[in-house]
Design a protein around this motif. Sequence first.
Motif, PDB file in Angstrom:
ATOM      1  N   GLU A 184       3.635  11.753 -10.133  1.00  0.00           N
ATOM      2  CA  GLU A 184       4.977  11.547 -10.668  1.00  0.00           C
ATOM      3  C   GLU A 184       5.342  10.070 -10.652  1.00  0.00           C
ATOM      4  N   MET A 185       4.938   9.361  -9.586  1.00  0.00           N
ATOM      5  CA  MET A 185       5.210   7.930  -9.526  1.00  0.00           C
ATOM      6  C   MET A 185       4.412   7.182 -10.585  1.00  0.00           C
ATOM      7  N   VAL A 186       3.208   7.649 -10.877  1.00  0.00           N
ATOM      8  CA  VAL A 186       2.433   7.041 -11.961  1.00  0.00           C
ATOM      9  C   VAL A 186       3.186   7.166 -13.272  1.00  0.00           C
ATOM     10  N   HIS A 187       3.753   8.343 -13.513  1.00  0.00           N
ATOM     11  CA  HIS A 187       4.516   8.561 -14.750  1.00  0.00           C
ATOM     12  C   HIS A 187       5.721   7.627 -14.817  1.00  0.00           C
ATOM     13  N   ARG A 210       6.373   4.793 -13.338  1.00  0.00           N
ATOM     14  CA  ARG A 210       6.175   3.341 -13.320  1.00  0.00           C
ATOM     15  C   ARG A 210       5.146   2.873 -14.342  1.00  0.00           C
ATOM     16  N   PHE A 211       4.745   3.760 -15.234  1.00  0.00           N
ATOM     17  CA  PHE A 211       3.685   3.394 -16.175  1.00  0.00           C
ATOM     18  C   PHE A 211       4.088   2.208 -17.046  1.00  0.00           C
ATOM     19  N   GLU A 212       5.356   2.106 -17.328  1.00  0.00           N
ATOM     20  CA  GLU A 212       5.834   1.044 -18.212  1.00  0.00           C
ATOM     21  C   GLU A 212       5.542  -0.339 -17.637  1.00  0.00           C
ATOM     22  N   SER A 213       5.465  -0.429 -16.304  1.00  0.00           N
ATOM     23  CA  SER A 213       5.233  -1.732 -15.663  1.00  0.00           C
ATOM     24  C   SER A 213       3.753  -2.038 -15.462  1.00  0.00           C
ATOM     25  N   PHE A 214       2.885  -1.088 -15.773  1.00  0.00           N
ATOM     26  CA  PHE A 214       1.448  -1.293 -15.518  1.00  0.00           C
ATOM     27  C   PHE A 214       0.838  -2.390 -16.397  1.00  0.00           C
ATOM     28  N   PRO A 215       1.105  -2.407 -17.712  1.00  0.00           N
ATOM     29  CA  PRO A 215       0.434  -3.431 -18.538  1.00  0.00           C
ATOM     30  C   PRO A 215       0.703  -4.852 -18.071  1.00  0.00           C
ATOM     31  N   ALA A 216       1.951  -5.169 -17.744  1.00  0.00           N
ATOM     32  CA  ALA A 216       2.260  -6.538 -17.310  1.00  0.00           C
ATOM     33  C   ALA A 216       1.551  -6.859 -16.006  1.00  0.00           C
ATOM     34  N   ALA A 217       1.533  -5.902 -15.069  1.00  0.00           N
ATOM     35  CA  ALA A 217       0.851  -6.137 -13.800  1.00  0.00           C
ATOM     36  C   ALA A 217      -0.646  -6.279 -14.001  1.00  0.00           C
ATOM     37  N   PHE A 218      -1.188  -5.469 -14.903  1.00  0.00           N
ATOM     38  CA  PHE A 218      -2.619  -5.557 -15.186  1.00  0.00           C
ATOM     39  C   PHE A 218      -2.969  -6.918 -15.778  1.00  0.00           C
ATOM     40  N   ARG A 260      -6.395  12.205 -10.060  1.00  0.00           N
ATOM     41  CA  ARG A 260      -5.063  11.740  -9.665  1.00  0.00           C
ATOM     42  C   ARG A 260      -5.158  10.645  -8.607  1.00  0.00           C
ATOM     43  N   ARG A 261      -5.956  10.913  -7.591  1.00  0.00           N
ATOM     44  CA  ARG A 261      -6.072   9.927  -6.504  1.00  0.00           C
ATOM     45  C   ARG A 261      -6.553   8.592  -7.029  1.00  0.00           C
ATOM     46  N   ARG A 262      -7.535   8.605  -7.897  1.00  0.00           N
ATOM     47  CA  ARG A 262      -8.072   7.356  -8.421  1.00  0.00           C
ATOM     48  C   ARG A 262      -7.054   6.602  -9.261  1.00  0.00           C
ATOM     49  N   LEU A 263      -6.347   7.322 -10.126  1.00  0.00           N
ATOM     50  CA  LEU A 263      -5.339   6.658 -10.943  1.00  0.00           C
ATOM     51  C   LEU A 263      -4.193   6.133 -10.081  1.00  0.00           C
ATOM     52  N   GLN A 264      -3.839   6.885  -9.052  1.00  0.00           N
ATOM     53  CA  GLN A 264      -2.762   6.431  -8.162  1.00  0.00           C
ATOM     54  C   GLN A 264      -3.169   5.145  -7.444  1.00  0.00           C
ATOM     55  N   PHE A 265      -4.378   5.128  -6.906  1.00  0.00           N
ATOM     56  CA  PHE A 265      -4.791   3.933  -6.169  1.00  0.00           C
ATOM     57  C   PHE A 265      -4.934   2.740  -7.105  1.00  0.00           C
ATOM     58  N   LEU A 313       0.840  -1.188   0.000  1.00  0.00           N
ATOM     59  CA  LEU A 313       0.000   0.000   0.000  1.00  0.00           C
ATOM     60  C   LEU A 313       0.879   1.243   0.000  1.00  0.00           C
ATOM     61  N   GLY A 314       0.484   2.253  -0.734  1.00  0.00           N
ATOM     62  CA  GLY A 314       1.197   3.519  -0.722  1.00  0.00           C
ATOM     63  C   GLY A 314       2.471   3.531  -1.535  1.00  0.00           C
ATOM     64  N   GLU A 315       2.698   2.516  -2.363  1.00  0.00           N
ATOM     65  CA  GLU A 315       3.900   2.521  -3.207  1.00  0.00           C
ATOM     66  C   GLU A 315       3.825   3.620  -4.256  1.00  0.00           C
ATOM     67  N   ILE A 316       2.627   3.803  -4.803  1.00  0.00           N
ATOM     68  CA  ILE A 316       2.424   4.873  -5.796  1.00  0.00           C
ATOM     69  C   ILE A 316       1.552   5.926  -5.129  1.00  0.00           C
ATOM     70  N   ARG A 317       2.171   6.998  -4.684  1.00  0.00           N
ATOM     71  CA  ARG A 317       1.449   7.991  -3.892  1.00  0.00           C
ATOM     72  C   ARG A 317       1.444   9.380  -4.527  1.00  0.00           C
ATOM     73  N   SER A 318       1.894   9.460  -5.777  1.00  0.00           N
ATOM     74  CA  SER A 318       1.873  10.750  -6.476  1.00  0.00           C
ATOM     75  C   SER A 318       1.757  10.502  -7.966  1.00  0.00           C
TER      76      SER A 318
END
Length: 1905
Positions: free
Chosen positions: A755-758, A760-768, A1032-1037, A748-753
């Motif tokens: 900027e972190m979304v930007h 780590r975006f590259e890793s989102f598709p594989a995790a999804f 922002r909050r929704r995308l971060q969570f 929890l709280g690994e992506i809290r801004s």
Amino acid sequence: MDRVSDNWERLVRATLQGEQLRNAGQGNERISSGIAGAVPPSLGRKTNIEAILQAADEVEAEDQNVARILSEQAYNMAQNLDPSSDGRGVLQFKTGLMSIIKQKLAKKDGAPIDRSRDVELLVNFYLSYKRKHRVDDIQREEQQWRETGTLSANLGEMELRFLKMKKVFATLRVLAEVMEALSQNAAPDVRMRIKEELLLTRIKRSGELIPYNIVPLEAPSFTNAIEVFPEVKGAISAIRYTEHFPQLPDNFEISGQRDADMFDLLEYVFGFQKDNIRNQRENVVLTIANAQCRLGLPVEANPKIDEKAVTEVFLKVLDNYIKWCKYLRIRLAWNSIEAINRDRKLFLVSLYFLIWGEAANVRFLPECICYIFHHMARDLDVILDHGVADPATSCKSENGHVSFLDQVICPIYETISKEAAQNNNGKAAHSAWRNYDDFNEFFWSPACFDLRWPMKRDSSFLLAPKGRKRTGKTTFVEHRTFLHLYRSFHRLWIFLALMFQALTIIAFNHGNVNLDTFKIILSIGPTFAIMNFAESCLDVLLMFGAYATARGMAISRLVIRFFWCGFSSVFVTYVYLKLLQERKNPNSNSFYFRIYIIVLGVYAALRLVYAMLLKFPTCHALSEMSDQSFFQFFKWIYQERYFVGRGLFERTSDYFRYVVYWLVIFACKFTFAYFLQIRPLVEPTNIIVDLPSLTYSWHDIISKNNNNLLTIASIWGPVIAIYLMDIHIWYTILSAIVGGVMGARARLGEIRSIEMVHKRFESFPAAFVKNLVSPMNKRMAFNRQSAQVTQDMDKAHAAMFSPFWNEIIKSLREEDYISNREMDLLSIPSNTGSLRLVQWPLFLLSSKILLAIDLALDCKDRQEDLWNRICRDEYMAYAVQECYYSIEKILHSLVDGEGSRWVERIFREINNSIREDSLFVVLSLQKLPMVLQRLTGLTGLLIRNETPELAIGAAESVREIYEVVTHHLLTSNLREQVDTWNILAKARNEGRLFSRIEWPKDPEIKEQVKRLHLLLTVKDSAANIPKNLEARRRLQFFTNSLFMDMPPAKPVCEMMPFSVFTPYYSETVLYRSSDLRVENEDGISTLFYLQKIFPDEWENFLERIGRLESTGDADLEESSSDMLELRFWASYRGQTLARTVRGMMYYRRALMLQSYLESRSLGVGESNSLANFPTTQGFELSREARAQADMKFTYVVSCQIYGQQKQKKLPEAADIALLLQRNEALRVAFIHAEDTVKIDGKLTTEFYSKLVKADGNGKDQEIFSIKLPGDPKLGEGKPENQNHAIIFTRGEAIQTIDMNQDNYLEEAMKMRNLLEEFQGNHGLRPPTILGVREHVFTGSVSSLAWFMSNQETSFVTLGQRVLASPLNMYLILSDDDGNATLRGRVRMHYGHPDVFDRIFHISRGGISKASRVINISEDIYAGFNSTLRQGNITHHEYIQVGKGRDVGLNQIALFEGKVAGGNGEQVLSRDIYRLGQLFDFFRMLSFFFTTVGYYVCTMMTALSGLDEGIANVAKMTGNTALNAALNAQFLVQIGVFTAVPMIVGFILESGLLKAIFSFITMQLQLCSVFFTFSLGTRTHYFGRTILHGGAKYKATGRGFVVRHITFAENYRLYSRSHFVKALEVALLLIVYIAYGYTEGGAVSFVLLTLSSWFLVISWLFAPYIFNPSGFEWQKTVSDFDDWTSWLLYKGGVGVKGDNSWESWWEEEQAHIQTLRGRILETILSLRFIMFQYGIVYKLHLTGKDTSLVIYGFSWVVLVGLVMIFKLFSFSPKKSSNFGLVMRFSQGVLSLVLVAALCLVVAFTNLSIADLFACILAFIPTGWMILSLAITWKRVVRMVGLWDSVREFARMYDAGMGMIIFAPIAILSWFPFVSTFQSRILFNQAFSRGLEISIILAGNKANVQA
């Protein structure tokens, strides 16, 4: 008469026009228009007049004669149904209809109408209408689709056509019905023609026309694909009637166009209602079909349901019945599971569901339903063994009518109803009537079979109460007393007492533990025995009221335990006393010591053995198998055996983990207690005890010759209080630490801004793909074995991720959180094209090309160095590569011939130079900006639609690119080669080179052109995209949750089906236009407020509807569609039903998307080509996807009074109908009341539970209507509302959602993962309730909302995390998929949005309890019930649901008062008692401190501020150790430790620095004041509920609160709960200042009393500190006038407390109802007498005299003062003849009193200080007298002093008001105070740059001017 008709017609038309305007803008839905919208309910319920008139409106434009025929038929039907027009509105309706028929539908020339050819006209029109809409063709296509499952036409076109055809079918059905009705008078040939046509088309029996819920079982449907699913076909086939079943009578009618099935037999035999049959038929079909899906879809031509699926459903549905039979040791209704075949299982499951579906309020009695099912199953068994079906005798009345409702349910309901009437609307004692639990627990004993079958009407169970003759309680009596806290949790109190005793003994022995000390410590034995005996005494006393009806075994256990505990306490005490005597004798042989040790050892061993047998799984199974009567007897004595509560144990490893957890808490607590509480008091205690005699300054009665007992008690009292409650603080601290570590491990709280979304975006598709994509989709996208290159894998992941991500972004745009530009930048390309790399969203790549070019221009090094610099920003590298490849592909698509060869050569040369590391040699990078400029111009043209001019311009742009590249970008060597290239030179010379281009037509090329243009032109940084904080909050969570552990997603067809369930009463559905425009007293409208609070969302809204930013409110009103959109926009920002419905319908949208992508993949096979990956375009129109979603998801809103709202034509009804029209899958259940006349002429009201949906015309279509035995509201409203509608839910899970909640599309995508938790490994038992994280969306503006949001977050993220899984600090991989195991402990259902195991709970009493008052907090009882019935409750944080909270202090106080009152009632409940008794010791501790114990400790914290007695000790001893103990009390009372969870939550989810900043900001915003004030709220309502009852639901209102609350309103709400108590503490502190002594002087006094003064200030002034504009001078003056008017206004009949002090004062006394309550109030009120007793001996006048005469004389003075007050307050109106004499006498008396006072001061020792001291003494005494007079109101009235008491009370309230008002008035003089307060209240709004000051200032018109 004509004039009347004209007037009536104008009225009707005006009304209907108004309705049309109100409903305008509702899309393409068909709404009620014309006279159809005015059909009276009495006609509409029994006929289809409304549909006929609707069809008349539909065809009027095509043929007025047909419209006239239909209207006349409607009139005739209304006339036949109600010829005398008795029904409400019937006469007006018939008059208006006739007027319209005459004036609008008759021939214009006035000629008479020829009705002889009406039938022929109707038939001809009918046939032409069919031909026009191609009905026959569509029906043939329907038949083809039903047989093959495939469509020949385009899918999207077909779906649109199907939607339109619904209206066509509805119109055809009406035409057919009217034709059939008129054919009776037609010619024979016409009649035959009509008959043949109806038989041929079967329009009347089409599935589109017969109402259905999800599955069209009555007739086939053209638009619903669910019926072609093989599992549904198999389920329908499984229940079909076979030749082996008993034969039904020939005259039995089969409804609809279907074959007979099992339900028809059950209907005939038991007399179930038809709609109950239809409802449960669909329920069973879906349940079996979904069970089959999990085992595998049938593939044969005639699908069959697997026996395993049926057995699974059978065992789950009847699990509680099987356990009930086993508990009562009776034989099941079947011999064995192997002995019954599949059909018998389905019969039994169907029978159970039918009983449950018609049981109404009896559904709250699950074991009663088991009893009914047991006997009816046996009846069914007998019937099935016969060849012919006969009605069951148990359901047959004397007149032969067969009705399950009348014969079985009604007798039970009537008894429950009469018992409920005894509760006197919740005011009667719980012990005076039987509640739902009492009725249900009657069936926990074999004695229930004395009820027989059919049930004996004269049994005690069905005995209706008559006076004192009534049936008593069953197994528990809810007496209203605090003693329940000891009885339920006696083990806790005994443990604390024993530990305190042992630690105190050790402390007094200076820490030396030797044999002598050990013998003293053994005194805990008698203490334990005596406290245990006290608990057994309470068991005996608190069972009073149930002895006559309780089970004999239960009473026997009470008696045995009472005598056993009594004997053991006497014996142990006797032996210990002998041991003490023995201890004094040095020569003794320690005989009694050895006996005592043996006794204690044996007892402890027995307790340990039985604890192991009951709490450890292995031992428990052994104890269950043991049949030794001796063993079972002691087990029974040790723990009562209930039907519920058996097996409350955990796995051994889990048990030891939370034992260690509590041992750590105990270590901290007892270390603190010993060293900082107990040991420091040893020395002063010894000193005081050794003092020979103390001289007290008052007349001492208690402490003479008893070693100063009172002084010692005053020392130890507060310390003991803190000792009892500080364990809650240690629990809070440790749970915060453990919860924080668990949250960190859960990521929890690994992506809290953003900027972190930007980053780590590259890793989102594989995790999804890993977590949220089903295996079916993974197989479709690529073959894992063929994906050798990582880039190919990444591209495949991105291709699967993109449709879901884009839908999320689209939903954010629809919700107006982002703009169109932001949507374009956030959207990700499909990644299914031929481009060889992953294409990322533009917000990651924006301005990267420009930055890369700058790097290239500045680069003086090698090519490799340049590329390394670019690759430092990985997204810059992606942008460069994509730009390069896109340019190549676009240019290739634009040109052909020589141009294409030039492009090919240029890129070949560049590629070669890159490979050879010679790029700088081939290209002149300084010229790149020129190339970029030309390319930008070209793409700017290509993104527009093609025109000749643009084509010429594009060709010119390509030539310019050619020139720049050839002559500028390329170096000289390569430039010469290109220039001299013959083919190119020839084409250039002939003018053919780039003379024309191929405009982009391919969607892929068009997308690349648009994307390239944005890549080249977006220059500003995208670091702030999206700008909106909520987006922002929704995308971060969401992105953070992708990396959390969750079960893998299954395909939609295999997932667990679920329902969402929302109870609604009369809250806001949708803001009306008038609601948005109406202004408050400050001139602020709701719309104006929303525009200022959400400015970016307002701009996005205007952009979405195509309006400019300068658009005004008046401009929007001109367009009805825009106005409707505005209403929805505003409603989606409040706590409305519309917001909740939109959020919950995201589940369906997500399932449709997931199902669409999965179903499309079935035709791909093993291809790994991404080009075949489906797009999401049109997924909402796919009927397969819709059907699959409907099979898995149902949404029911239980709008209890929707029927009444419709009858009264309230706007809420229209708004609910609008929601139904906009959401085809939404269902609304409501209770319909209908007056009927019985045979004897009496008027009765019948109640029906109805379910409706929107039909093709946008009207309500009734699906089911099930008659109820009576008014369903016998208990609390909300659970009764849930109970009546729960029968319409479907699936195996049900999510409970309040109507102040929201949901998000991205979270809905994770629902199928969450549902897989039901199948996960979570301990010994599978989960029955899944807890879900909540996000409070109302915490964004005001400080109070922020405080509540943070409080809620810390509770959810830490508290429930630990409740569900304490010390689960590492994740245990329980299966191959790596699912984390969470172990349920004591987390209960704290409310919504928890997900229930639906089958488990509906067979065990439902999802809440409903008994009046005792179950006021109905939600948590679902958790109690689930736990007691061996359920398991978990909590999961990878998914969240939005929730609204109260945002104003008054709203918050009302809410917390309701919750605290509910907890007070929980203390009395049997659920708390049983859990407290049956949990193991450590689990019981967790349970206590997280439920009622929290409120107990809160109350003790508030009371710990009274430290007057401690001060007296400090005065005499001056002991610094005592000050240390008091400092500990200060820390406890200031509540610093309770902030730990919030701090840990901040650190976990925001980071350390932001957490520190947020916490400091909260302190500066006075959050401590708020939380201290809330502490007082909880204390008051919790205590008062246990003492007097009166807990009730308080409507807090869920609007936008920025308005100023008047002083009088705040005073009314908080006077008794806070102000009186605060002033009492203030008086204590003043007495402390005046007469106390502190060794350290002022500093020590401040340290010792700071927390108490803080509490006083918080309780007195928090309502005004947190009141908007609370210190504005004009408001203050207005408030004072309002308050004085309210205070002086006389009450009267019908005057409310809001308007009159007298009425309010009477209302405040309403809670004192019973004699017991009066006695308790009297005892509590006597505490005020101590002020006067202590102070009169401190007067200078009395000197050192301590005789009782002094105290008695003070009472004489007080009585004199009261009489003087009475004389001065004597009203002249009552003695008008003596008015002048009275005034003269009062004046003389005033002078005499002043003179006497002066003489006394001059000639005696009475000082001015004594006068103030007398005020301090007499004010509390006067309040005591007032309290006693109110308590014994009747006596005071009889004496005739009530008017005087009232005036006395008015004076007290006036004085209290002035004390509070004076500081407010003074501070209001200074303008900066108001500014400072606004900053405190709305810091978040100011920080975001919102115009909150405009809202606070008000007067919008002046501001705008």
